[in-house]
Structures are given as C-alpha cells and as structure tokens.
Design a protein around this motif. Structure first.
Motif, PDB file in Angstrom:
ATOM      1  N   ARG A  75       0.824  -1.213   0.000  1.00  0.00           N
ATOM      2  CA  ARG A  75       0.000   0.000   0.000  1.00  0.00           C
ATOM      3  C   ARG A  75       0.862   1.269   0.000  1.00  0.00           C
ATOM      4  N   GLY A  78       1.552   2.366  -3.289  1.00  0.00           N
ATOM      5  CA  GLY A  78       0.370   2.668  -4.090  1.00  0.00           C
ATOM      6  C   GLY A  78      -0.238   1.453  -4.765  1.00  0.00           C
ATOM      7  N   THR A 148       0.245   2.128 -13.406  1.00  0.00           N
ATOM      8  CA  THR A 148       0.090   3.487 -12.875  1.00  0.00           C
ATOM      9  C   THR A 148       0.196   4.532 -13.976  1.00  0.00           C
ATOM     10  N   SER A 162       2.071  -0.655 -10.304  1.00  0.00           N
ATOM     11  CA  SER A 162       1.824  -0.181  -8.943  1.00  0.00           C
ATOM     12  C   SER A 162       2.819  -0.731  -7.930  1.00  0.00           C
ATOM     13  N   TYR A 197      -4.740   5.953  -9.627  1.00  0.00           N
ATOM     14  CA  TYR A 197      -3.585   6.195  -8.769  1.00  0.00           C
ATOM     15  C   TYR A 197      -3.249   7.678  -8.604  1.00  0.00           C
ATOM     16  N   ARG A 199      -3.335  11.159  -6.994  1.00  0.00           N
ATOM     17  CA  ARG A 199      -3.644  11.761  -5.700  1.00  0.00           C
ATOM     18  C   ARG A 199      -4.040  13.223  -5.846  1.00  0.00           C
ATOM     19  N   SER A 200      -3.340  13.949  -6.716  1.00  0.00           N
ATOM     20  CA  SER A 200      -3.662  15.359  -6.921  1.00  0.00           C
ATOM     21  C   SER A 200      -3.145  15.824  -8.276  1.00  0.00           C
ATOM     22  N   LEU A 208       1.035  11.009  -8.096  1.00  0.00           N
ATOM     23  CA  LEU A 208       0.418   9.711  -7.860  1.00  0.00           C
ATOM     24  C   LEU A 208       0.483   9.336  -6.385  1.00  0.00           C
ATOM     25  N   ASP A 209      -0.227   8.281  -6.010  1.00  0.00           N
ATOM     26  CA  ASP A 209      -0.279   7.841  -4.621  1.00  0.00           C
ATOM     27  C   ASP A 209       1.090   7.475  -4.064  1.00  0.00           C
ATOM     28  N   ASN A 210       1.999   7.007  -4.937  1.00  0.00           N
ATOM     29  CA  ASN A 210       3.337   6.623  -4.482  1.00  0.00           C
ATOM     30  C   ASN A 210       4.338   7.768  -4.580  1.00  0.00           C
ATOM     31  N   ASN A 211       3.815   9.004  -4.770  1.00  0.00           N
ATOM     32  CA  ASN A 211       4.604  10.240  -4.843  1.00  0.00           C
ATOM     33  C   ASN A 211       5.341  10.436  -6.160  1.00  0.00           C
TER      34      ASN A 211
END
Length: 236
Positions: A75, A78, A148, A162, A197, A199-200, A208-211
């Motif tokens: 997790r 991501g 991703t 991911s 995936y 995030r912003s 993405l969620d994993n930066n």
C-alpha cells in the motif's frame, strides 16, 4: 477468463489445503486458473516483480516480514492488489481495514465462506479486462488496473506498475492508447496516466499515490482535471 491467485503462507500444509479448495472452487467455472505459491513475504516480494497476480491469499503470522507488514509495503507503494488475509488469529482484523483488505478469513478456512469471497471478487469483473503487452522476448498478460502510468520512449513505451516494476514494451504509446482502457487519460504527448492512482493535479504535474510526479501539458490540464473529477464522482 484468466485468473492468477498467489498464496503466501509459511505453512506448506496450509498452502496445500488452499490449493485443494481453489481447485474445487474453480472446477465448474470458465476460468484459466493459475496458482503461485510463496513460503514467505520476502519470496513473494521477489517473485511479484516478474509474476503479477490478480489476488493475494495472505497469512499474517510468518517469520521475517509478516503478512500485515507485507500489505503495508504494497500500500505504501500505491499498490492496491486485492488481499484476503487467511490466519489463525482474529487480533488483526482492525489492521486489515487499515490496509483495505478485501476480506479476512480465520483458519481452518470455512469452504463456503472462502468460495463466497472468491465468487464476489470474480463477479466484480476485476480481472475480466486483460491486455497483452509485448515486452522484449516475452509477452505479458496483465490487468490494466495494475498500471500506474505509461511513458513514451520513441517507438517503445515504459509501462510502470503499482508495485514499482517497469517493463520496456515493443509498442508505441498511441497503440497503447488505442486499447481504449477505462480510467486512463492522456495528460501529455509522452504520458498516459491511470486515474486510479492519481492523488492530486496541479497546473504542471500529476502526483500519484506513491509520490511519483508525471508532467501534464497546459493544453490538456482542463480535460484531465475534468476526467479526474468524473472518474471519482461517477459522472458520465
């Protein structure tokens, strides 16, 4: 329908029992079932890079990295790989929610409950959409939900997964885009990103969620932002 299930448990007898149950469950289903076995979290992490799976049956109490730690590692990267915890202890149920586990089953596994979990998973069609990627000397069958983003590199593409893996594929980004995969958006002439995936979004980048940061062109910003909102609000 192809389906790859990974079993990660340090008890060989338990792995054998889960294999038996899976074979019984799949006997009357239109599935091309593949089962990968791992005796530790470490071996799963090592093998997962080259052998992606659709769902993970995961023990918690294991020597070395335990199952909950493995789930947190996934997790943190991501990776939203569906996880079913199968354990002899009920103390970890609340932690299972923290890592968004699909389900939690207590050993010895109840056959009807186990089958119900698998039926629900397959009915959600999470593995029905598969694509074929030509990568070097091999051809991969993967679920696009694990991708991703895709990066153009001349006539080839780098496909990022991911779990942190990357495959160099013998295909153009336009060919990938022609697959018309739900949830992907063209954010730059050289990039396709999976909205699952994201995030912003800023005026210049997608985070993405994993930066990981993926560039977004000024021309495509409004369209990408609109698609992002629609994807998570369910608008058509």
């Amino acid at each position: 329908m192809p389906l790859t299930i990974a079993i990660c448990d340090d008890n060989k007898a338990q792995i054998k029992e889960l294999n038996r149950l899976l074979e019984k469950w799949s006997a009357d289903k239109p599935l091309d079932l593949n089962i990968d076995e791992y005796i530790s979290a470490e071996s799963f992490l090592f093998g997962y890079a080259d052998k992606p799976c659709d769902i993970l049956l995961l023990d918690i109490e294991m020597s070395g990295i335990n199952g909950m730690e493995l789930a947190r590692k996934l997790r943190a990267n991501g990776d939203m790989l569906p996880i079913v915890f199968i354990t002899g202890y009920s103390d970890y149920i609340s932690e299972g929610y923290d890592v968004e586990a699909l389900h939690y089953l207590i050993k010895p596994v109840n056959e009807s409950k186990f089958f119900a979990v698998l039926d629900k998973f397959t009915q959600r069609n999470t593995v029905s959409e598969q694509i074929i990627l030509p990568c070097g000397s091999e051809t991969l069958r993967i679920s696009p939900e694990r991708i991703t983003y895709v990066e153009a590199q001349g006539r080839r593409t780098a496909v990022h997964f991911s779990g942190g893996q990357m495959f160099d594929c013998n295909m153009s980004i336009s060919r990938f885009e022609d697959m018309v995969i739900h949830g992907f958006v063209h954010c730059h002439r050289s990039y396709l990103v999976n909205l699952r995936y994201v995030r912003s979004i800023t005026k210049t980048d997608i985070i993405l969620d994993n930066n990981t940061t993926v560039p977004i062109s000024r021309r495509l910003y409004n369209e990408v932002n609109t698609q992002f909102i629609k994807f998570y609000t369910g608008e058509k």
